[in-house]
Design a protein around this motif. Sequence first.
Motif, short mmCIF file in Angstrom:
data_model
loop_
_atom_site.label_atom_id
_atom_site.label_comp_id
_atom_site.label_asym_id
_atom_site.label_seq_id
_atom_site.Cartn_x
_atom_site.Cartn_y
_atom_site.Cartn_z
N PHE A 127 0.81 -1.23 0.00
CA PHE A 127 0.00 0.00 0.00
C PHE A 127 0.84 1.28 0.00
O PHE A 127 0.30 2.37 0.23
N ALA A 128 2.13 1.17 -0.23
CA ALA A 128 2.98 2.37 -0.19
C ALA A 128 2.51 3.41 -1.21
O ALA A 128 2.56 4.62 -0.95
N ASP A 129 2.02 2.93 -2.38
CA ASP A 129 1.56 3.88 -3.40
C ASP A 129 0.26 4.56 -3.03
O ASP A 129 -0.14 5.54 -3.66
N GLN A 130 -0.44 4.03 -2.02
CA GLN A 130 -1.68 4.65 -1.56
C GLN A 130 -1.42 5.83 -0.63
O GLN A 130 -2.34 6.57 -0.28
N LEU A 131 -0.16 6.00 -0.25
CA LEU A 131 0.21 7.09 0.65
C LEU A 131 1.29 7.95 -0.01
O LEU A 131 2.47 7.85 0.30
N PRO A 132 0.89 8.80 -0.97
CA PRO A 132 1.88 9.65 -1.64
C PRO A 132 2.55 10.63 -0.68
O PRO A 132 3.66 11.10 -0.92
N GLN A 133 1.86 10.94 0.43
CA GLN A 133 2.44 11.76 1.48
C GLN A 133 2.02 11.20 2.83
O GLN A 133 1.03 10.47 2.91
N PRO A 134 2.77 11.48 3.88
CA PRO A 134 2.42 10.92 5.19
C PRO A 134 1.02 11.29 5.64
O PRO A 134 0.68 12.48 5.70
N LYS A 135 0.20 10.28 5.93
CA LYS A 135 -1.18 10.51 6.39
C LYS A 135 -1.53 9.46 7.44
O LYS A 135 -1.94 8.34 7.11
N THR A 136 -1.35 9.82 8.70
CA THR A 136 -1.65 8.89 9.78
C THR A 136 -3.12 8.50 9.77
O THR A 136 -3.48 7.34 10.01
N LYS A 137 -3.99 9.45 9.49
CA LYS A 137 -5.43 9.21 9.51
C LYS A 137 -5.82 8.16 8.47
O LYS A 137 -6.66 7.29 8.73
N GLU A 138 -5.21 8.23 7.29
CA GLU A 138 -5.53 7.28 6.22
C GLU A 138 -5.09 5.86 6.59
O GLU A 138 -5.79 4.88 6.35
N LEU A 139 -3.90 5.75 7.19
CA LEU A 139 -3.41 4.43 7.59
C LEU A 139 -4.26 3.85 8.72
O LEU A 139 -4.56 2.66 8.73
N ALA A 140 -4.66 4.70 9.67
CA ALA A 140 -5.52 4.23 10.76
C ALA A 140 -6.87 3.76 10.21
O ALA A 140 -7.42 2.75 10.68
N LYS A 141 -7.38 4.45 9.21
CA LYS A 141 -8.64 4.04 8.58
C LYS A 141 -8.49 2.70 7.88
O LYS A 141 -9.37 1.84 7.94
N GLU A 163 9.70 5.55 3.74
CA GLU A 163 9.67 6.71 4.63
C GLU A 163 8.25 7.24 4.83
O GLU A 163 7.87 7.62 5.94
N THR A 164 7.45 7.25 3.77
CA THR A 164 6.08 7.76 3.89
C THR A 164 5.24 6.86 4.80
O THR A 164 4.47 7.34 5.63
N VAL A 165 5.38 5.55 4.62
CA VAL A 165 4.65 4.61 5.46
C VAL A 165 5.12 4.73 6.91
O VAL A 165 4.30 4.72 7.84
N TYR A 166 6.43 4.86 7.10
CA TYR A 166 6.97 5.00 8.45
C TYR A 166 6.42 6.25 9.14
O TYR A 166 5.98 6.19 10.30
N LEU A 167 6.40 7.38 8.43
CA LEU A 167 5.91 8.63 9.02
C LEU A 167 4.41 8.55 9.29
O LEU A 167 3.91 9.17 10.24
#
Length: 210
Positions: A127-141, A163-167
């Motif tokens: 799912f790394a491509d689903q997070l073009p920028q760091p978004k904690t809310k999107e990952l929690a969802k 890095e984006t997934v980590y952040l």
Amino acid sequence: MVDCVVRDWQGQEAGTASLELRVASEASAAHIVHRALVRQMANARQGTASTKTRAEVSGGGRKPWRQKGTGRARAGSNRSPLWRGGGVVFGPKPRDYEKKMNRKERRLALRTALQSRVDDLVVVQDFADQLPQPKTKELAKALAGWGIQPGAKVLLIVAERNETVYLSARNIANLRLISANNLNVFDLLAADQIVATTSALSQIQEVYGD
């Protein structure tokens, strides 16, 4: 062999993935996993705790008072372990806590620990491509869509650090993110639920599937 349902970013079923690992026999499984866990926790200890004996505490060169006639207990040094500020008897000293374990045993313990958690394993598409920028809310969802219980301790396994997934993951409570090459017994056993990407699962199968 264990077949796992693969879920997409929205939580819908998107195929299956298999995991086939050679594990320890039922009679010895708990023992070998326990040994590996004890080894990992012992090797993580710094071993730097240190106290001073009466020989190392400064002072104490003069006898506090004369031997007889004062009415007090006889004393030869104010650095006795009985005195405040005195030395410590049998206190900790720097030491190495490292424990040895054969490589084959370590790998067998890791495979056994992972196989024992398949009921709590959720496999998801990368799912790394689903997070073009760091978004904690999107990952929690996304975690909620994958069936992760609120408040559960989650181990998220990815093929390699992004890095984006980590952040996005670092501010989610009780979520630990590791790469597949850092898989370890403690994290596998400590988590309530485990989430692994398909590429991470393939990497685990390739490395440990002997």
